[in-house]
Design a protein around this motif. Sequence first.
Motif, PDB file in Angstrom:
ATOM      1  N   TYR A 206      -3.521 -55.293  -8.277  1.00 37.11           N
ATOM      2  CA  TYR A 206      -4.171 -54.334  -9.169  1.00 37.11           C
ATOM      3  C   TYR A 206      -5.395 -54.938  -9.852  1.00 37.11           C
ATOM      4  O   TYR A 206      -6.416 -54.266 -10.033  1.00 37.11           O
ATOM      5  CB  TYR A 206      -3.169 -53.856 -10.220  1.00 37.11           C
ATOM      6  CG  TYR A 206      -3.646 -52.706 -11.073  1.00 37.11           C
ATOM      7  CD1 TYR A 206      -3.493 -51.390 -10.653  1.00 37.11           C
ATOM      8  CD2 TYR A 206      -4.234 -52.937 -12.320  1.00 37.11           C
ATOM      9  CE1 TYR A 206      -3.912 -50.327 -11.436  1.00 37.11           C
ATOM     10  CE2 TYR A 206      -4.659 -51.876 -13.111  1.00 37.11           C
ATOM     11  CZ  TYR A 206      -4.495 -50.581 -12.667  1.00 37.11           C
ATOM     12  OH  TYR A 206      -4.929 -49.533 -13.449  1.00 37.11           O
ATOM     13  N   TYR A 207      -5.299 -56.222 -10.211  1.00 41.66           N
ATOM     14  CA  TYR A 207      -6.400 -56.874 -10.912  1.00 41.66           C
ATOM     15  C   TYR A 207      -7.295 -57.690  -9.980  1.00 41.66           C
ATOM     16  O   TYR A 207      -8.167 -58.424 -10.439  1.00 41.66           O
ATOM     17  CB  TYR A 207      -5.856 -57.772 -12.020  1.00 41.66           C
ATOM     18  CG  TYR A 207      -5.228 -56.984 -13.148  1.00 41.66           C
ATOM     19  CD1 TYR A 207      -6.004 -56.183 -13.977  1.00 41.66           C
ATOM     20  CD2 TYR A 207      -3.852 -57.017 -13.359  1.00 41.66           C
ATOM     21  CE1 TYR A 207      -5.433 -55.432 -14.986  1.00 41.66           C
ATOM     22  CE2 TYR A 207      -3.269 -56.277 -14.382  1.00 41.66           C
ATOM     23  CZ  TYR A 207      -4.067 -55.485 -15.193  1.00 41.66           C
ATOM     24  OH  TYR A 207      -3.495 -54.742 -16.187  1.00 41.66           O
ATOM     25  N   SER A 208      -7.103 -57.548  -8.671  1.00 40.47           N
ATOM     26  CA  SER A 208      -7.901 -58.317  -7.718  1.00 40.47           C
ATOM     27  C   SER A 208      -9.362 -57.859  -7.693  1.00 40.47           C
ATOM     28  O   SER A 208     -10.248 -58.617  -7.340  1.00 40.47           O
ATOM     29  CB  SER A 208      -7.300 -58.214  -6.312  1.00 40.47           C
ATOM     30  OG  SER A 208      -7.326 -56.860  -5.856  1.00 40.47           O
ATOM     31  N   SER A 209      -9.609 -56.589  -8.039  1.00 39.34           N
ATOM     32  CA  SER A 209     -10.974 -56.075  -8.130  1.00 39.34           C
ATOM     33  C   SER A 209     -10.978 -54.900  -9.093  1.00 39.34           C
ATOM     34  O   SER A 209      -9.931 -54.494  -9.608  1.00 39.34           O
ATOM     35  CB  SER A 209     -11.487 -55.637  -6.751  1.00 39.34           C
ATOM     36  OG  SER A 209     -10.994 -54.356  -6.406  1.00 39.34           O
ATOM     37  N   TRP A 210     -12.142 -54.324  -9.310  1.00 44.76           N
ATOM     38  CA  TRP A 210     -12.263 -53.187 -10.226  1.00 44.76           C
ATOM     39  C   TRP A 210     -11.756 -51.889  -9.606  1.00 44.76           C
ATOM     40  O   TRP A 210     -11.425 -50.937 -10.322  1.00 44.76           O
ATOM     41  CB  TRP A 210     -13.728 -52.988 -10.618  1.00 44.76           C
ATOM     42  CG  TRP A 210     -14.621 -52.613  -9.471  1.00 44.76           C
ATOM     43  CD1 TRP A 210     -15.236 -53.465  -8.595  1.00 44.76           C
ATOM     44  CD2 TRP A 210     -14.992 -51.288  -9.065  1.00 44.76           C
ATOM     45  NE1 TRP A 210     -15.964 -52.762  -7.657  1.00 44.76           N
ATOM     46  CE2 TRP A 210     -15.844 -51.421  -7.922  1.00 44.76           C
ATOM     47  CE3 TRP A 210     -14.706 -50.019  -9.543  1.00 44.76           C
ATOM     48  CZ2 TRP A 210     -16.392 -50.326  -7.266  1.00 44.76           C
ATOM     49  CZ3 TRP A 210     -15.252 -48.915  -8.881  1.00 44.76           C
ATOM     50  CH2 TRP A 210     -16.081 -49.075  -7.766  1.00 44.76           C
TER      51      TRP A 210
ATOM     52  N   LYS B 164      -3.531 -60.561 -23.843  1.00 50.16           N
ATOM     53  CA  LYS B 164      -4.487 -61.665 -23.855  1.00 50.16           C
ATOM     54  C   LYS B 164      -3.887 -62.967 -23.329  1.00 50.16           C
ATOM     55  O   LYS B 164      -4.608 -63.894 -22.975  1.00 50.16           O
ATOM     56  CB  LYS B 164      -5.024 -61.886 -25.264  1.00 50.16           C
ATOM     57  CG  LYS B 164      -3.976 -62.307 -26.293  1.00 50.16           C
ATOM     58  CD  LYS B 164      -4.612 -62.485 -27.651  1.00 50.16           C
ATOM     59  CE  LYS B 164      -3.595 -62.934 -28.693  1.00 50.16           C
ATOM     60  NZ  LYS B 164      -4.209 -63.109 -30.031  1.00 50.16           N
ATOM     61  N   ASP B 165      -2.539 -63.045 -23.257  1.00 48.63           N
ATOM     62  CA  ASP B 165      -1.894 -64.254 -22.752  1.00 48.63           C
ATOM     63  C   ASP B 165      -1.645 -64.198 -21.243  1.00 48.63           C
ATOM     64  O   ASP B 165      -1.159 -65.156 -20.638  1.00 48.63           O
ATOM     65  CB  ASP B 165      -0.562 -64.475 -23.477  1.00 48.63           C
ATOM     66  CG  ASP B 165       0.384 -63.288 -23.352  1.00 48.63           C
ATOM     67  OD1 ASP B 165      -0.108 -62.163 -23.054  1.00 48.63           O
ATOM     68  OD2 ASP B 165       1.586 -63.470 -23.564  1.00 48.63           O
ATOM     69  N   SER B 166      -1.988 -63.065 -20.600  1.00 50.80           N
ATOM     70  CA  SER B 166      -1.771 -62.921 -19.159  1.00 50.80           C
ATOM     71  C   SER B 166      -2.786 -63.746 -18.384  1.00 50.80           C
ATOM     72  O   SER B 166      -3.962 -63.836 -18.756  1.00 50.80           O
ATOM     73  CB  SER B 166      -1.896 -61.451 -18.751  1.00 50.80           C
ATOM     74  OG  SER B 166      -1.883 -61.317 -17.344  1.00 50.80           O
ATOM     75  N   HIS B 167      -2.341 -64.349 -17.277  1.00 54.84           N
ATOM     76  CA  HIS B 167      -3.279 -65.110 -16.459  1.00 54.84           C
ATOM     77  C   HIS B 167      -4.194 -64.205 -15.642  1.00 54.84           C
ATOM     78  O   HIS B 167      -5.077 -64.692 -14.936  1.00 54.84           O
ATOM     79  CB  HIS B 167      -2.532 -66.097 -15.548  1.00 54.84           C
ATOM     80  CG  HIS B 167      -1.556 -65.452 -14.605  1.00 54.84           C
ATOM     81  ND1 HIS B 167      -0.290 -65.078 -14.992  1.00 54.84           N
ATOM     82  CD2 HIS B 167      -1.667 -65.119 -13.301  1.00 54.84           C
ATOM     83  CE1 HIS B 167       0.351 -64.547 -13.960  1.00 54.84           C
ATOM     84  NE2 HIS B 167      -0.464 -64.562 -12.915  1.00 54.84           N
TER      85      HIS B 167
END
Length: 272
Positions: A124-128, A190-193
């Motif tokens: 999901y966070y690999s791209s926009w 904010k603590d997520s990698h």
Amino acid sequence: MEKSVFEYSHYRSYLRMRLESAGRRGSKAQIATEMGVQATYVSQVLQENAHLSLEQAEAANVFLNHTSQESHFFLLLVQKDRAGTKSLRDYFQTQLDEILKTRMVLTERLGKSTQLDEKDRSWYYSSWIPSAIHIATTIPTLRTVGDLAKAMQLSSEKVMETLERLENIGLVRKEGLQFLPGEQQIRIGKDSHYILKHHTNWRLQAMQSLEHENLKELHYSAVVSLSAKDVDKIKDLLLESLKANVEIIKDSKEEELYCLTMDFFSLLKAQK
């Protein structure tokens, strides 16, 4: 609510539902053109006086805007109904049952969970694109592959691939030709990698938007010097503004798709 292909045991029953529903005048002629046959032949199929060939069924998949899994299931239904012996029908039915079993396990997993697993979050966070398409489905005019592809200037193949993955993890659901937002949720702290990748994705998009900025958009950058006390004051003001924006967005009607970013940081690296 329109039933999906997975709820049907025979492909012609499903086709009748898709082609003869209210508000779909001309659908038989359109699918006939896609398959390279006469509309009368489509009528014969719906009346169970003829069968689709596999080539025609493949063309029907395109017209019906099926995902890859829906396409596979539909082709199996066609092969099962075309089978000339009971043993061959049973062979295809076994494959259909395996797909339904797999979907049931997935449905149960999604029903018990309100958060995505590590693999899905990574994608999901690999791209926009995944998050953009996901949120875009909350807008009624952006719920088909064609509309999304045109609005975001992406290929239909990329949009469909993304929607399929979003559907598999419960972030969207498919109803007919449309993809609607699902009940699954995804949040990031904010603590997520993944936070660095998330911010980077959207800062890069912000940079690209500068090339076609319009009056509805806002970009502001400045290097300033100020007191340590005022640093805290400005940060508090920005946070209050962000909270106010979130409240407005929460109750706002879904019509436009925007990205909201906020940056305020020190340029003195030695202080960090």
